[in-house]
Design an enzyme around this catalytic site. Structure first.
Site, PDB file in Angstrom:
ATOM      1  N   TYR A  65       3.131  -1.899   0.482  1.00 52.56           N
ATOM      2  CA  TYR A  65       3.388  -0.665  -0.243  1.00 52.56           C
ATOM      3  C   TYR A  65       4.376  -0.954  -1.349  1.00 52.56           C
ATOM      4  O   TYR A  65       5.483  -1.414  -1.104  1.00 52.56           O
ATOM      5  CB  TYR A  65       3.954   0.387   0.724  1.00 52.56           C
ATOM      6  CG  TYR A  65       4.173   1.746   0.110  1.00 52.56           C
ATOM      7  CD1 TYR A  65       3.174   2.710   0.135  1.00 52.56           C
ATOM      8  CD2 TYR A  65       5.382   2.065  -0.504  1.00 52.56           C
ATOM      9  CE1 TYR A  65       3.371   3.964  -0.428  1.00 52.56           C
ATOM     10  CE2 TYR A  65       5.591   3.309  -1.072  1.00 52.56           C
ATOM     11  CZ  TYR A  65       4.581   4.259  -1.037  1.00 52.56           C
ATOM     12  OH  TYR A  65       4.773   5.497  -1.593  1.00 52.56           O
ATOM     13  N   THR A 118      -3.390  -4.856  -8.358  1.00 52.43           N
ATOM     14  CA  THR A 118      -4.436  -3.955  -8.863  1.00 52.43           C
ATOM     15  C   THR A 118      -4.958  -4.383 -10.230  1.00 52.43           C
ATOM     16  O   THR A 118      -5.794  -3.706 -10.801  1.00 52.43           O
ATOM     17  CB  THR A 118      -3.908  -2.513  -9.000  1.00 52.43           C
ATOM     18  OG1 THR A 118      -2.763  -2.542  -9.862  1.00 52.43           O
ATOM     19  CG2 THR A 118      -3.519  -1.935  -7.655  1.00 52.43           C
ATOM     20  N   ALA A 167      -3.178  -4.413 -13.151  1.00 53.05           N
ATOM     21  CA  ALA A 167      -2.758  -3.274 -13.966  1.00 53.05           C
ATOM     22  C   ALA A 167      -2.791  -3.600 -15.453  1.00 53.05           C
ATOM     23  O   ALA A 167      -2.848  -4.767 -15.854  1.00 53.05           O
ATOM     24  CB  ALA A 167      -1.349  -2.852 -13.555  1.00 53.05           C
ATOM     25  N   TYR A 200     -10.416   6.783 -20.924  1.00 51.23           N
ATOM     26  CA  TYR A 200      -9.727   7.532 -19.882  1.00 51.23           C
ATOM     27  C   TYR A 200     -10.242   8.962 -19.905  1.00 51.23           C
ATOM     28  O   TYR A 200     -10.314   9.560 -20.965  1.00 51.23           O
ATOM     29  CB  TYR A 200      -8.252   7.537 -20.270  1.00 51.23           C
ATOM     30  CG  TYR A 200      -7.300   7.486 -19.133  1.00 51.23           C
ATOM     31  CD1 TYR A 200      -6.807   6.281 -18.672  1.00 51.23           C
ATOM     32  CD2 TYR A 200      -6.875   8.669 -18.527  1.00 51.23           C
ATOM     33  CE1 TYR A 200      -5.917   6.244 -17.623  1.00 51.23           C
ATOM     34  CE2 TYR A 200      -5.989   8.629 -17.484  1.00 51.23           C
ATOM     35  CZ  TYR A 200      -5.502   7.421 -17.042  1.00 51.23           C
ATOM     36  OH  TYR A 200      -4.625   7.384 -16.006  1.00 51.23           O
TER      37      TYR A 200
HETATM   38  C1  LIG Z   1       0.447   8.933 -13.335  1.00 53.06           C
HETATM   39  C2  LIG Z   1      -0.141   7.597 -13.153  1.00 53.06           C
HETATM   40  C3  LIG Z   1      -0.302   6.782 -14.248  1.00 53.06           C
HETATM   41  C4  LIG Z   1      -0.858   5.513 -14.099  1.00 53.06           C
HETATM   42  N1  LIG Z   1      -0.987   4.723 -15.182  1.00 53.06           N
HETATM   43  C5  LIG Z   1      -1.444   3.461 -15.044  1.00 53.06           C
HETATM   44  C6  LIG Z   1      -1.534   2.610 -16.160  1.00 53.06           C
HETATM   45  O1  LIG Z   1      -1.187   2.970 -17.271  1.00 53.06           O
HETATM   46  N2  LIG Z   1      -2.005   1.360 -15.988  1.00 53.06           N
HETATM   47  C7  LIG Z   1      -2.372   0.924 -14.753  1.00 53.06           C
HETATM   48  O2  LIG Z   1      -2.745  -0.210 -14.633  1.00 53.06           O
HETATM   49  N3  LIG Z   1      -2.317   1.725 -13.671  1.00 53.06           N
HETATM   50  C8  LIG Z   1      -1.860   2.984 -13.786  1.00 53.06           C
HETATM   51  N4  LIG Z   1      -1.785   3.778 -12.680  1.00 53.06           N
HETATM   52  C9  LIG Z   1      -2.232   3.279 -11.378  1.00 53.06           C
HETATM   53  C10 LIG Z   1      -1.156   2.603 -10.581  1.00 53.06           C
HETATM   54  O3  LIG Z   1       0.098   2.946 -11.095  1.00 53.06           O
HETATM   55  C11 LIG Z   1      -1.352   1.118 -10.601  1.00 53.06           C
HETATM   56  O4  LIG Z   1      -2.495   0.798  -9.850  1.00 53.06           O
HETATM   57  C12 LIG Z   1      -0.174   0.320 -10.106  1.00 53.06           C
HETATM   58  O5  LIG Z   1      -0.425  -1.025 -10.387  1.00 53.06           O
HETATM   59  C13 LIG Z   1       0.057   0.453  -8.632  1.00 53.06           C
HETATM   60  O6  LIG Z   1       1.329  -0.107  -8.364  1.00 53.06           O
HETATM   61  P1  LIG Z   1       2.198   0.378  -7.135  1.00 53.06           P
HETATM   62  O7  LIG Z   1       3.370  -0.496  -7.111  1.00 53.06           O
HETATM   63  O8  LIG Z   1       2.437   1.816  -7.202  1.00 53.06           O
HETATM   64  O9  LIG Z   1       1.235  -0.001  -5.939  1.00 53.06           O
HETATM   65  P2  LIG Z   1       0.867   0.848  -4.683  1.00 53.06           P
HETATM   66  O10 LIG Z   1       0.277   2.126  -5.105  1.00 53.06           O
HETATM   67  O11 LIG Z   1       1.987   0.906  -3.741  1.00 53.06           O
HETATM   68  O12 LIG Z   1      -0.265  -0.083  -4.082  1.00 53.06           O
HETATM   69  C14 LIG Z   1      -1.456  -0.335  -4.728  1.00 53.06           C
HETATM   70  C15 LIG Z   1      -2.238  -1.404  -3.970  1.00 53.06           C
HETATM   71  O13 LIG Z   1      -1.599  -2.642  -4.093  1.00 53.06           O
HETATM   72  C16 LIG Z   1      -1.180  -3.142  -2.838  1.00 53.06           C
HETATM   73  N5  LIG Z   1       0.126  -3.695  -3.041  1.00 53.06           N
HETATM   74  C17 LIG Z   1       1.231  -3.099  -3.535  1.00 53.06           C
HETATM   75  N6  LIG Z   1       2.245  -3.989  -3.610  1.00 53.06           N
HETATM   76  C18 LIG Z   1       1.790  -5.171  -3.149  1.00 53.06           C
HETATM   77  C19 LIG Z   1       2.354  -6.445  -2.962  1.00 53.06           C
HETATM   78  N7  LIG Z   1       3.603  -6.714  -3.284  1.00 53.06           N
HETATM   79  N8  LIG Z   1       1.589  -7.416  -2.466  1.00 53.06           N
HETATM   80  C20 LIG Z   1       0.294  -7.188  -2.129  1.00 53.06           C
HETATM   81  N9  LIG Z   1      -0.282  -5.987  -2.273  1.00 53.06           N
HETATM   82  C21 LIG Z   1       0.458  -4.989  -2.781  1.00 53.06           C
HETATM   83  C22 LIG Z   1      -1.223  -1.969  -1.908  1.00 53.06           C
HETATM   84  O14 LIG Z   1      -1.509  -2.362  -0.606  1.00 53.06           O
HETATM   85  C23 LIG Z   1      -2.327  -1.144  -2.501  1.00 53.06           C
HETATM   86  O15 LIG Z   1      -3.537  -1.609  -2.040  1.00 53.06           O
HETATM   87  C24 LIG Z   1      -1.266   5.072 -12.814  1.00 53.06           C
HETATM   88  C25 LIG Z   1      -1.100   5.901 -11.709  1.00 53.06           C
HETATM   89  C26 LIG Z   1      -0.547   7.156 -11.870  1.00 53.06           C
HETATM   90  C27 LIG Z   1      -0.389   8.020 -10.682  1.00 53.06           C
END
Ligand SMILES: Cc1cc2nc3c(=O)[nH]c(=O)nc-3n(C[C@H](O)[C@H](O)[C@H](O)COP(=O)(O)OP(=O)(O)OC[C@H]3O[C@@H](n4cnc5c(N)ncnc54)[C@H](O)[C@@H]3O)c2cc1C
Lengths: 636, 682
Positions: A213, A294, A296, A556
């Protein structure tokens, strides 16, 4: 023309001043300057039990997240939109530029667009009913051994409920109704790579399911606990692994623990005069490990690259041991790049613990801009040309007419940075003098970065191209407001949900020659599906092109509708989103550009990467994690 | 005047658009403010923009390159050629010409028709539909008058006027061609064959119009004007072009609007009959048109234009089309459509034709024609048919087709007898009423000639008979399914559902060029046939059986006799191809001549009673059927080779019908007392 907030002069000033400036730059589109002064620490990994109590040592994310963040909505508890007694929208709190401001136009736009009414409220359950959270299934042997290694953990309902979800609409909707499904049975907070190794070893030994997480901002149901999982589920919260371990100024890299969240990473690097330039819209809360997991994408990828371009080295703990490369060579030909098994693995293979990332000096100058086009078609043609000439600014985004209108509804009443007098004149000029149809025109927002001279040159180049497509420069404010919108949109969704309006966004990537088709067809599909599924009010169906590439673009979509009169609004919304995804795929769009697959989009993996592709991924999973310890069941 | 039938049209309000034209100025009408709501899907564009976009398109450039390579000429030259093709093809829709056309049209149609009924809610839905998605208007084609009537109506009701696919010969008419062009016609060559460049320009031209939603596109999916007033097998080329933008995701959806135009009396009726008998059609020319102006002196009754419910291509194609077929290639790469897409195009085209049929209104006269043509020709020509018998039977038939769910335009205000006698007098070119009997009208023999040859006599009779057949055909769509079931019952003499179904399928297969059925719809067609017969009490149906009820055998008899001419013609022609002793290979021309000669001989000898065998349409349909059934093979050089054994097998299967028809005669066919033996082919 330079905006007052970005007036750094590039006269060979010291790091310190540049960093100071950089902080205000981020604040420009994000939040107020940070108050705490936190230095980079290259400290040894200790796992002090006491830190459980000492929440918030300058970092944004404490162990007890629910103490500063909403348990059933987006962002900080003190920041939210509401309609005040006078029926005006305002944004509470002190954190953001918009905080404390009144948005006079929002109510009319909101009621007009959705057929919603301030009389019809659908408030959320205010407090988490801890008794609604299932009692934890604990693996006693695991717990005992965990205690002995001294890693903090919790099985309190608040901690567990907070980590059982991401930010998909259905997840938040359920929480607002006080419904809590399967959540992790306990939460652990490793403090460093070694802690993670120990936890993973214990999990393997006792057959416990681990779910990493990070920031919890997932929008793919990736964090949802599989309901069929019978083992004890442990959420591995990386938030305490949040240090920059070293900065290498010769190679311009930084070695960082994977739990650090975006805003802290940037702030800390800025203090040393650097940045990563990776700014996903969720950067306030999402983590480095999450980005890696993910794949990103950040707003400024045109300059800095997406996450896969930014990482130099990754360390991940898997049930089979630690995977990493032996050196930090900038490129290697050593068979398939093992980083690419890790990037996008969505927590199914192990925990990313440390990452070496590229860093850049903080840019000396930054400037927003915007261009109005007579219609979306022209706008897309312009973006395509910009991409062709490879002169895209740090960010270039094209909003359609609906979003343009939405942006206008978000104008604050009075403010130094949002001029209102000029707007009237501009509008008159554009619609009356230039003959733009207000119901068709659309706007591109721009962000330039670099040294001042180059920025101005670059700016001219882009505006010249825009002019060829009928674009008119529409000022910095419009641009800045556009970027602000992306940071508050998630807060706005909560406001909508208070008044029977639900909303979601989704994205795709698509070759240039299909951009218009995908935009048109998906928007229309959403409208038609809503109608077919019995939605009584016409939905908002809108899109924007948010990234440009040589061979295509990222698109988007937003959709939102008033669900009054529907017995199962979430089901309807899910059907609509499903149909929209089918439409995207049928039109040559990808399953995801950056949100990932999670469990939400799993059903399309086979057709997306082919049978053999799925088999390949599966065989990696089978080797790395034969007991499915990382059992979040994403992707496959 | 609003006007409804007893059933079927209950919820549609038909309005006579001529009524207003008769009481207000045509000039005023032509200069009315025309301000239609346009298509909302994209920014408006001009015809010139479209042409420019076409010439600039990557698609065309790719094809030009290919053609240049293949022919060895320069790309510039090929491009120039493409430009010329476009000039020949493109419309030049121009509002002032629409007004001019409107004015002239008002004058002409008021002369020709007593009324033109249009369903108003069809127009209202169309008005909405044109704003949402690109619209394809798909009328049937029964007369040249069809050509501008849709534009005229849309102009009158403030809906964007269409661009219309027309044949190049029309463009070549002096002045008229140009007027049509400016009224929105675009012109397509008759035989394009494998001219790659032409296909490219045409298809991109059509797709461009659809993609931009420039204007509704109108075309005849049947390809040609039907000379028999029966639906024709749809042509797929144009259909595919208009649908492709949807398959490729270039538009969200496409709306198809089937339009059924029916006439009380068709302007070209006798011309058509003559053409079918082998008198060639005069080339379209302005002079010819003026000569035809004597046609304008006559009364043609009323015309009905029924705008069908708009169909969403997207909905119809759900599960039938995988649009991601195009995902891995550039959009503008010239590509063969997938087999799936072709099948879908064909299916959609058939669906539209089916809906055109169901939307057509059956006139009282057509019902009468169904009955009249069942009388032996000699009887009709010499003894005549009792008027009272005919009217009684017509009312009986009216009830039956209503039970079958057909739509009639039986005027409600006048007494039935008046309706029928006015139908007879409108059609005095075919039959006339004298002393309580109805006789076949035959052309007067020119005074200076004392004798006409027997062959000439046959043709003189054949003209009104084929006209009669054509008007019968206006009702066929409502009757053909139950009629095929009736025929199956008579031929197989079975009551078993599955056996009947098998034969029903066989008949559909054999007559697929004659009657239009939707592919893959056999079970529904059969089901519908059963329900129809059941609804009028002709059969009882159960899980396993379809049993004829003795009291209502006249229904079965009537329906069986309705199809008999087709069975007879087919059998005769089958026999003809098998008999040709020495020749194994023949051209279409030889085939037509041989069939005609044999038919003539047998009619003269009294062995053949079906004049329809003389119709080139029937003859060509049989040839197509034999090719489709693989009993005849068509070579590269358009020669046909018969597989006699295969033809005999088909004949044998149908042959049982001889017994069938004989059995039928044992039923007591009450009304007509003058039943003759049907057909004896020994
Ligand atoms: C308002 C909003 C805006 C967003 N904008 C963007 C954007 O501009 N660009 C973009 O790419 N995404 C965006 N997202 C999606 C999201 O923020 C990304 O997917 C982000 O990379 C997830 O990171 P997190 O740390 O919150 O991961 P989490 O939500 O905590 O986890 C995501 C996944 O990754 C896994 N994970 C997390 N940390 C690790 C780790 N250290 N090792 C292994 N697995 C792990 C988790 O198990 C889960 O499967 C957005 C989301 C929201 C809600």
């Amino acid at each position: 023309m330079a905006s007052s907030s970005s007036g750094g002069s590039g006269s060979g000033s010291e790091m310190q001043r540049t960093a100071q400036h950089r902080i205000s730059v981020i604040a420009g589109h994000l939040r107020r300057p940070a108050e705490g002064d936190v230095a980079v620490r290259a400290e040894e990994c200790k796992a002090p039990q006491s830190r459980l109590e000492a929440s918030g040592d300058g970092r944004t994310v404490p162990m007890k997240r629910h103490e500063v963040m909403k348990w059933n909505g987006w962002g900080y508890s003190d920041s939210r939109f509401l309609f005040n007694k006078k029926g005006q929208a305002e944004f509470t709190g002190k954190r953001y530029k918009l905080s404390g401001m009144i948005l006079p136009a929002l109510k009319d736009w909101f009621e007009g667009t959705f057929g919603a009414s301030l009389q019809h409220k659908s408030p959320a359950t205010p407090l988490l009913n801890t008794s609604a959270v299932q009692a934890p299934t604990l693996n006693q042997d695991f717990v005992e051994e965990l205690k002995s290694i001294g890693v903090p953990f919790s099985h309190e309902a608040e901690d567990r409920a907070f980590r059982g979800h991401g930010h998909c609409l259905h997840e938040i909707f359920a929480l607002r109704e006080g419904k809590i499904g399967r959540v992790p049975d306990m939460v652990v907070w490793p403090n460093c790579h070694n802690d993670v190794e120990k936890i993973v070893a214990l999990a393997c030994k006792h057959n416990v399911c681990l779910i990493p997480y990070g920031g919890g901002t997932s929008v793919s149901s990736a964090l949802e606990c599989p309901p069929e999982e019978t083992r004890s589920i442990v959420s591995l919260d990386t938030s305490q692994m949040n240090r920059i371990l070293w900065i290498d100024e010769k190679n311009l890299t930084a070695h960082v623990e994977a739990g650090i969240i975006g805003q802290d990473l940037e702030r800390l690097l800025n203090e040393s005069g650097y940045c990563t330039g990776h700014e996903p819209d969720s950067m306030e809360f999402s983590s480095l490990g999450g980005w890696v997991s993910t794949r990103a994408s950040g707003m400024k990828k045109n300059i800095y690259g997406n996450i896969e371009d930014l990482v130099v080295h990754i360390k991940m703990v898997t049930p089979q041991g630690v995977i990493e490369k032996s050196c930090q060579g900038p490129r290697m030909s050593t068979g398939p790049d093992i980083h690419h098994f890790i990037l996008g693995s969505e927590g199914t293979l192990g925990v990313v613990t440390e990452v070496t990332m590229k860093i850049r000096p903080v840019p000396e100058y930054q400037k927003y801009g915007s261009v109005v086009f007579p219609n979306f078609e022209q706008g897309v043609a312009c973006l395509r040309e910009v991409a062709k000439q490879r002169c895209a600014p740090a960010s270039i985004r094209l909003m359609d007419n609906e979003q343009f209108m939405f942006g206008h509804a978000l104008k604050p009443q009075v403010s130094s940075i949002f001029t209102s007098f000029l707007d009237g004149l501009k509008k008159f000029y554009i619609t009356k003098f230039k003959g733009f149809d207000p119901s068709r025109l659309c706007v591109a927002t721009l962000l330039f970065e670099g040294n001042r001279e180059k920025v101005l040159q670059h700016e001219k180049q882009v505006y010249d191209i825009a002019a060829k497509f009928g674009g008119l420069a529409a000022g910095e404010d419009n641009g800045q407001r556009g970027y602000m919108l992306t940071f508050v949109i998630a807060y706005l969704r909560d406001l909508g949900m208070d008044y029977y309006v639900i909303a979601e966004s989704f994205e795709t990537s698509v070759p240039w020659d299909r951009v218009l088709d995908v935009c048109r067809n998906v928007k229309a599909r959403v409208v038609r599906e809503c109608k077919d599924k019995g939605v009584q009010f016409s939905p908002l169906s809108s899109c924007r092109v948010t990234q440009t590439y040589d061979a295509g673009a990222c698109v988007y979509f937003y959709f939102a509708f008033n669900y009054r009169g529907l017995s199962d609004p979430v089901h309807v919304y899910e059907q609509v989103e499903h149909a929209a995804r089918e439409e995207i795929l049928a039109n040559g769009g990808s399953l995801s550009h950056h949100h990932g697959v999670g469990k939400l989009r799993k059903e399309w993996m086979r057709e997306t990467v082919s049978e053999v592709g799925v088999g390949m991924l599966q065989s990696v999973k089978d080797y790395v994690d034969p007991k499915n310890i990382f059992g979040n069941r994403n992707l496959l | 005047v609003s006007y409804k039938d007893l059933r079927g049209m209950k919820d549609d309000e038909f309005v006579d658009i001529l009524e207003e034209r008769r009481c207000s100025s045509d000039l005023g009408h032509a200069f009315r403010t025309f301000n239609p709501q346009p298509y909302k899907g994209g920014p408006p564009c001009s015809a010139a923009d479209l042409n420019k976009a076409l010439l600039d398109s990557h698609f065309l450039h790719r094809v030009v390159k290919e053609v240049a390579m293949e022919t060895g000429s320069s790309q510039e030259k090929v491009m120039e050629e493409a430009g010329e093709i476009l000039v020949e093809m493109s419309h030049n829709l121009h509002l002032p010409f629409i007004r001019l056309m409107g004015y002239t049209f008002s004058k002409v149609i008021k002369r020709l028709f007593t009324s033109i009924f249009v369903n108003m809610d069809g127009l209202n839905t169309l008005q909405q539909a044109v704003q949402e998605n690109p619209v394809i208007l798909m009328p049937n084609h029964r007369s040249y008058v069809d050509f501008l009537i849709i534009s005229y109506i849309l102009f009158t009701y403030d809906i964007p006027v269409p661009v219309i696919a027309a044949g190049v010969p029309l463009a070549e008419m002096k002045i008229v061609g140009e007027i049509l062009r400016r009224s929105g016609a675009f012109f397509i060559r008759r035989s394009i064959g494998s001219d790659k460049l032409y296909w490219a320009v045409l298809s991109e031209y059509v797709r461009g119009i659809v993609r931009h939603g420039f204007a509704p596109v109108e075309f005849y999916v049947e390809g040609l004007r039907s000379r028999t007033l029966k639906s024709l097998t749809p042509k797929l080329g144009m259909m595919q072009m208009v649908l492709e933008p949807y398959f490729k995701g270039e538009v969200f959806d496409i709306t198809l609007v089937p339009i059924s135009i029916s006439y009380d009396r068709v302007l070209e009726e006798s011309l058509l009959a003559r053409e079918l008998l082998g008198v060639p059609k005069p080339k379209e020319s302005t002079a010819g048109l003026l000569k035809a102006s004597r046609v304008l002196q006559e009364d043609y009754g009323s015309m009905q234009v029924n705008f069908g419910q708009p169909l969403s291509v997207r909905k119809l194609c759900e599960g039938k089309i995988n649009r991601s077929y195009y995902n891995l290639v550039p959009r503008d790469l010239p590509m063969k459509p997938s087999a799936e897409a072709l099948a879908c195009v064909s299916w959609l085209a058939h669906v539209v034709v089916g809906l055109q049929e169901r939307g057509s209104l059956i006139s009282p006269w057509s019902l009468m024609a169904c009955l009249l043509i069942q009388e032996p020709t000699t009887v009709l020509a010499e003894q005549g048919l009792l008027w009272d018998d005919l009217t009684e039977k017509t009312l009986w038939l009216r009830k039956m087709v209503l039970d079958f769910g057909a739509r009639l335009n039986w005027p409600g205000e006048a007494p039935n007898s008046a309706v029928m006698s006015s139908a007879i007098s409108l059609h005095r070119s075919i039959v006339y009423l004298k002393a309580g009997r109805v006789y076949l009208t035959q052309e007067e023999v020119p005074l200076r000639r004392h004798r006409i040859s027997p062959e000439e006599g046959v043709f003189r009779t054949a003209v009104p008979v084929l006209m009669l057949a054509a008007y019968r055909n206006q009702s066929l769509h409502a009757l053909v399914r139950p009629a095929m079931l009736a025929m199956s019952i008579c031929i197989t003499r079975s009551t078993q559902r599955d056996e009947l179904f098998r034969f029903f399928c066989f008949l559909q297969e054999v007559f697929a060029n004659e009657f239009i059925f939707i592919p893959g719809n056999l079970s529904q067609d059969f089901e519908e046939a059963c329900l129809c017969l059941n609804s009028c009490g002709a059969v009882y149906i159960s899980e396993q059986e379809v049993r004829v009820s003795e009291q209502s055998s006249e229904v079965i008899t009537f329906l069986q006799k309705l199809l008999q001419p087709f069975i007879d013609s087919y059998q005769l022609i089958f026999r003809c191809v098998c008999e040709e002793e020495q020749v194994q290979v023949f051209t279409e021309k030889q085939f037509l001549a041989a069939v005609r000669a044999l038919a003539l001989k047998l009619i003269l000898s009294g062995e053949l009673h079906t004049y329809e065998t003389l119709s080139s349409d029937t003859q060509k349909n049989v040839l197509s059927a034999l090719c489709r059934l693989e009993a005849v093979a068509k070579s590269e050089i358009n020669e046909f080779k018969v597989n006699k054994a295969a033809v005999r097998r088909i004949t044998d299967a149908l042959c049982k019908s001889r017994q069938g028809s004989i059995t039928i005669f044992n039923y007591n066919y009450s009304v007509s007392s003058i039943i003759q033996v049907q057909l004896q082919l020994h």
